[in-house]
Design a protein around this motif. Structure first.
Motif, mmCIF file in Angstrom:
data_model
loop_
_atom_site.group_PDB
_atom_site.id
_atom_site.type_symbol
_atom_site.label_atom_id
_atom_site.label_comp_id
_atom_site.label_asym_id
_atom_site.label_seq_id
_atom_site.Cartn_x
_atom_site.Cartn_y
_atom_site.Cartn_z
ATOM 1 N N HIS A 170 72.249 34.859 19.252
ATOM 2 C CA HIS A 170 71.119 35.532 19.875
ATOM 3 C C HIS A 170 70.968 35.104 21.334
ATOM 4 O O HIS A 170 70.607 35.900 22.191
ATOM 5 C CB HIS A 170 69.841 35.213 19.091
ATOM 6 C CG HIS A 170 68.688 36.102 19.424
ATOM 7 N ND1 HIS A 170 67.400 35.845 19.033
ATOM 8 C CD2 HIS A 170 68.616 37.260 20.138
ATOM 9 C CE1 HIS A 170 66.600 36.793 19.478
ATOM 10 N NE2 HIS A 170 67.312 37.670 20.150
ATOM 11 N N VAL A 171 71.270 33.834 21.612
ATOM 12 C CA VAL A 171 71.174 33.336 22.983
ATOM 13 C C VAL A 171 72.177 34.049 23.885
ATOM 14 O O VAL A 171 71.869 34.399 25.031
ATOM 15 C CB VAL A 171 71.408 31.816 23.017
ATOM 16 C CG1 VAL A 171 71.281 31.269 24.437
ATOM 17 C CG2 VAL A 171 70.418 31.109 22.102
ATOM 18 N N LEU A 185 70.638 39.755 29.225
ATOM 19 C CA LEU A 185 69.430 40.455 29.635
ATOM 20 C C LEU A 185 68.619 39.697 30.668
ATOM 21 O O LEU A 185 67.716 40.265 31.292
ATOM 22 C CB LEU A 185 68.545 40.710 28.403
ATOM 23 C CG LEU A 185 69.142 41.573 27.289
ATOM 24 C CD1 LEU A 185 68.217 41.579 26.085
ATOM 25 C CD2 LEU A 185 69.399 42.988 27.785
ATOM 26 N N ALA A 186 68.914 38.418 30.847
ATOM 27 C CA ALA A 186 68.083 37.561 31.691
ATOM 28 C C ALA A 186 68.190 37.932 33.159
ATOM 29 O O ALA A 186 69.258 38.312 33.654
ATOM 30 C CB ALA A 186 68.480 36.096 31.505
ATOM 31 N N LYS A 218 67.891 25.288 28.367
ATOM 32 C CA LYS A 218 68.162 26.523 29.102
ATOM 33 C C LYS A 218 66.903 27.378 29.066
ATOM 34 O O LYS A 218 66.412 27.722 27.984
ATOM 35 C CB LYS A 218 69.333 27.275 28.463
ATOM 36 C CG LYS A 218 69.682 28.590 29.137
ATOM 37 C CD LYS A 218 70.858 29.263 28.451
ATOM 38 C CE LYS A 218 72.115 28.446 28.567
ATOM 39 N NZ LYS A 218 73.297 29.166 28.056
ATOM 40 N N LEU A 219 66.369 27.691 30.238
ATOM 41 C CA LEU A 219 65.208 28.563 30.354
ATOM 42 C C LEU A 219 65.677 29.924 30.846
ATOM 43 O O LEU A 219 66.438 30.013 31.817
ATOM 44 C CB LEU A 219 64.182 27.996 31.340
ATOM 45 C CG LEU A 219 63.546 26.667 30.947
ATOM 46 C CD1 LEU A 219 64.131 25.543 31.794
ATOM 47 C CD2 LEU A 219 62.040 26.727 31.103
ATOM 48 N N MET A 220 65.222 30.988 30.185
ATOM 49 C CA MET A 220 65.634 32.338 30.548
ATOM 50 C C MET A 220 64.408 33.199 30.815
ATOM 51 O O MET A 220 63.460 33.197 30.032
ATOM 52 C CB MET A 220 66.481 32.949 29.433
ATOM 53 C CG MET A 220 67.813 32.249 29.232
ATOM 54 S SD MET A 220 68.754 32.872 27.801
ATOM 55 C CE MET A 220 67.861 32.067 26.454
ATOM 56 N N GLU A 221 64.434 33.919 31.928
ATOM 57 C CA GLU A 221 63.370 34.845 32.281
ATOM 58 C C GLU A 221 63.908 36.274 32.225
ATOM 59 O O GLU A 221 65.103 36.501 32.470
ATOM 60 C CB GLU A 221 62.834 34.541 33.682
ATOM 61 C CG GLU A 221 62.194 33.163 33.809
ATOM 62 C CD GLU A 221 61.690 32.879 35.213
ATOM 63 O OE1 GLU A 221 61.642 33.837 36.034
ATOM 64 O OE2 GLU A 221 61.353 31.713 35.491
ATOM 65 N N PHE A 222 63.020 37.220 31.918
ATOM 66 C CA PHE A 222 63.414 38.606 31.716
ATOM 67 C C PHE A 222 62.484 39.539 32.476
ATOM 68 O O PHE A 222 61.338 39.188 32.776
ATOM 69 C CB PHE A 222 63.397 38.951 30.226
ATOM 70 C CG PHE A 222 64.135 37.964 29.372
ATOM 71 C CD1 PHE A 222 65.500 38.085 29.165
ATOM 72 C CD2 PHE A 222 63.470 36.884 28.797
ATOM 73 C CE1 PHE A 222 66.188 37.157 28.402
ATOM 74 C CE2 PHE A 222 64.141 35.956 28.023
ATOM 75 C CZ PHE A 222 65.509 36.090 27.823
ATOM 76 N N PRO A 267 72.282 37.407 36.668
ATOM 77 C CA PRO A 267 71.033 36.666 36.777
ATOM 78 C C PRO A 267 71.087 35.637 37.905
ATOM 79 O O PRO A 267 72.164 35.181 38.303
ATOM 80 C CB PRO A 267 70.925 35.968 35.416
ATOM 81 C CG PRO A 267 72.351 35.810 34.973
ATOM 82 C CD PRO A 267 73.043 37.057 35.462
ATOM 83 N N GLU A 268 69.930 35.278 38.402
ATOM 84 C CA GLU A 268 69.814 34.131 39.304
ATOM 85 C C GLU A 268 70.061 32.893 38.446
ATOM 86 O O GLU A 268 69.366 32.669 37.453
ATOM 87 C CB GLU A 268 68.415 34.121 39.903
ATOM 88 C CG GLU A 268 68.158 33.026 40.909
ATOM 89 C CD GLU A 268 66.742 33.101 41.456
ATOM 90 O OE1 GLU A 268 66.065 32.055 41.473
ATOM 91 O OE2 GLU A 268 66.319 34.216 41.837
#
Length: 280
Positions: free
Chosen positions: A92-93, A99-100, A214-218, A157-158
């Motif tokens: 899932h990650v 998508l991040a 790991k932090l992911m923003e969307f 992603p950034e």
């Protein structure tokens, strides 16, 4: 992973979402009502139905129980996850990375998978899976290289990475493999694909010292956090937990060297590995 395979899997998740919406409406539940029964927000149900996010297994199971769908959503979830070339706890990650819009990662001992060279990945798998067949190892290497393609996309992603100096110094494979891996890190920084900072040994102990995060923003969904141990992983999106992890990441960033000094340390470590290779 072939582009066609990814498209096919995404279409399957879209079918999952469409079926969820159809069966929810047949049961006369709103998104909020179904969400309350399966312990997620109504907004999450909407994101599942649009295939923006994928539910975790326990959520799919509760959806089956609530909508009385005789295990349909659990079976479909298991089939889609099984088809991914990753461990179940990470599958899932891997989807969320794609998508991040922003990824912030800390690694205390290893170079992150998205930044690894094939030779470095091979050395890792040969150590961690000593009885694996060569075919299995090659499949895992290819899956990791395919996953890293998100950094080549125009919509990449950034990507911020904090490494502990141990990740630069502890050998993975032979010294030439390590030197080449560190050279690759510098190249990717130069290509503006990642910003890397290093926490040096002299910084001493610090928060979350041995825990990768790991932090992911969307763009259209709340942020999520992934942490990992030996053969397990946790994907968390509870706002309070995400906020705490973000605070820990900020402390790690404060302990790290600036980007320019970090690149000098990476270059120095690569040169040290090359000297080691010449002396052996």
């Amino acid at each position: 992973m072939a582009k066609g395979a990814h498209g096919s899997r995404q279409a399957a998740w879209e079918f999952f979402g469409a079926e969820l919406k159809r069966r929810r409406e047949e049961a006369a539940f709103t998104q909020v009502e179904l969400g309350a029964r399966v312990f997620v927000s109504g907004g999450y149900i909407g994101q599942f139905e649009q295939a923006i996010r994928k539910p975790q297994l326990d959520v799919a199971q509760r959806i089956d129980e609530t909508l009385r769908t005789d295990g349909f959503f659990e079976r479909m979830w298991r089939k889609l996850i099984k088809d991914l070339p990753f461990e179940a706890y990470f599958a899932h990650v891997a989807e969320l990375e794609r998508l991040a819009t922003k990824i912030c990662q800390f690694e205390p001992m290893l170079v992150p998978g998205l930044l690894q060279t094939p030779e470095y990945t091979r050395a890792l798998y040969e150590v961690s899976h000593p009885f694996a067949t060569p075919e299995y190892v090659e499949e895992q290497i290819q899956a990791r290289m395919d996953r890293a393609r998100i950094l080549k996309d125009a919509t990449r992603p950034e990507y911020w990475v904090i490494l502990h100096e141990a990740a630069l110094r502890v050998p993975v494979g032979d010294p030439i493999t390590m030197a080449a891996q560190l050279d690759r890190l510098r190249e990717m920084v130069g290509e503006h694909k990642v910003l890397i900072q290093v926490i040096p040994f002299v910084a001493g102990a610090h928060t979350r010292m041995g825990k990768m995060m790991k932090l992911m923003e969307f763009e259209d969904a709340p942020p999520a956090v992934y942490t990992e141990g030996v053969h397990w992983g946790n994907l968390l999106d509870e706002p309070g937990v995400v906020k705490q992890v973000q605070g820990s990441y900020d402390l790690l960033r404060a302990a790290a060297l600036p980007p320019e000094a970090s690149l000098i340390l990476i270059k120095t470590a690569a040169e040290d590995h090359r000297r080691c290779a010449k002396s052996t």
